[in-house]
Design an enzyme around this catalytic site. Sequence first.
Site, short mmCIF file in Angstrom:
data_model
loop_
_atom_site.label_atom_id
_atom_site.label_comp_id
_atom_site.label_asym_id
_atom_site.label_seq_id
_atom_site.Cartn_x
_atom_site.Cartn_y
_atom_site.Cartn_z
CE LYS B 79 -3.93 1.88 2.67
NZ LYS B 79 -4.77 1.68 3.86
CB SER B 154 -8.21 3.41 3.05
OG SER B 154 -7.29 2.80 3.93
CB SER B 178 -8.29 0.60 5.93
OG SER B 178 -9.01 1.79 5.94
#
Lengths: 95, 487
Positions: B79, B154, B178
């Site tokens: 990420k 997210s 997330s």
Amino acid sequence: MKILVEDVQYIAKLAKLSFSEEQAKKMAMEFESILTHFESIDKFDLSDIHLDLYSEALQPVLRKDETAVFPDKEKLFQNVKSMSDTSIMVPKILE
Amino acid sequence: MKIESMTAHEIRSGLIEKRFTAEAVVAACFERIRQAEPKIDAYLTLCEADAMAQARSIDERIERGEVPGKLAGVPIAVKDNICTDGIKTTCASKILYDFIPPYDATVAKKLKDADAILIGKTNMDEFAMGSSTENSGFKRTRNPWDLERVPGGSSGGSAAAVAAGTVPLALGSDTGGSIRQPAAFCGVVGLKPTYGLVSRFGLIAFGSSLDQIGPFAGTVKDSALLLEAIQGEDPLDSTSVKHAVREDYLSGIEEGVKGMRIGIPVEFFQAGLDSEIAAAIQESIERLKAMGAIVEEMSLPITVEGLSAYYIISSAEASSNLARFDGIRYGYRPEAFENLEELMEKSRSEAFGAEVKRRIMLGTYALSSGYYDAYYNRAQKLRSKIREQFREAFQRFDLILSPVSPVLPFKSGEKSSDPIEMYLADIYTININLAGLPALSMPCGFSAGGLPIGLQIIGPHFGEDRILKAAYALEQELGLPDRKPAI
């Protein structure tokens, strides 16, 4: 809870953000709706809870405050937008 | 080589047994990316040249007879809020559009030490604030199961990258769900470890008391393997755990659920939960019972209100953490400014997206003079009550089972105009972060329309081994990892 555009502009100043009058109006409405939702916490009696951040169960975890040289200065400053020798340049803060 | 159907375990053993090379694995991975990425848009940066060079080096070491690391030759996506030395790390924000970290996050270093191969950095909601990846400052990621729908957020890019079969593993971060919610939306396994089990050093902070890095994988065993590689104490993160914790999450994973006491919180199955999700979870409960688990209903009375506490605390922490982005040392800087104050204000106002500004404003408000006690202090007190609620629950139960999300993956744009509606999507995940507990999201079925449905298994602090054991048993029983999206 009523939120005024002036409240939004005051908070924006603290947060170092700026909003147009139109954006501030929209944010005031969103704030009102979110803060109303936050009021759900009020239904609990929390008076018996004491937040003790320095509980005896916690041990200090700080490292020794020792200086260390970053091995690669060029890499360290690669993201800086403007530099003079080894200093980062910023606009004048004293007139 | 069909990388999209290979697990990390299969890749590592194939390399050790010299059935194929790491170079071939990476080549297959990029071939798959070229096929899937135009449709999915999961990545912000791809690292093909570096990945190929690392693969060749691993092949040479295997050829010399060396035993490579735990994740040898396994492609992994990370990420874009996790710092990677020399590789752009943007948090999907225009304020960090050109930021190149001069160091690796501890987890990135651990991946290198384990010989995993970094394939690329994945898209996300800006600064991890969002539940759909629509808040990215750069692009929209699509759900591999239905391109019109969001991948969740997210960590939507990481979940979509695994679901699309471009990598078998990925890292995400979970502040309020997330990792778990995008895992559920994309039909993969996502694990949020206990707060403190995995170092946060080098994770660009959102809510420091809630953030936790964790693995995405196609299977439960791969999830356990990645957890083994990234967990452990780190002197660079003062919140990482100091006492010795388990380093092996794979041995014993096949022991099954016989005799395990599993609690079903009634509050998680009330109005608002999609009926297809409820039915799929009920089916899993029946399977667990049939395998010998003792499943009982229980109560977690503080559920909805946790959402308020979460948004107050996380926004307060975000407003403080994001104060460092000022256009001075790195990141976006406006072309014209008169003085220091204007430089900071314009940098932040021009480069932060709408949701990030909203959270900074909420946090600043909650911490401001006159409101601190009414909001932040009360939220912290409720948080302490929520922790106590879970502590009591885990005296009676080994695990708690619940939905991950009240809704199926929604269409892009469907919820983005109403912040409250978007915040409500986190209702089953946020309390776990407030309590610092570990929880795993795994696929447990599909809707009639073919969308994945996720199930959440929550454990006590450092109960990851127990969670993985139950998840593995259920995964074997349901046989879902074989079902892949058609791309």
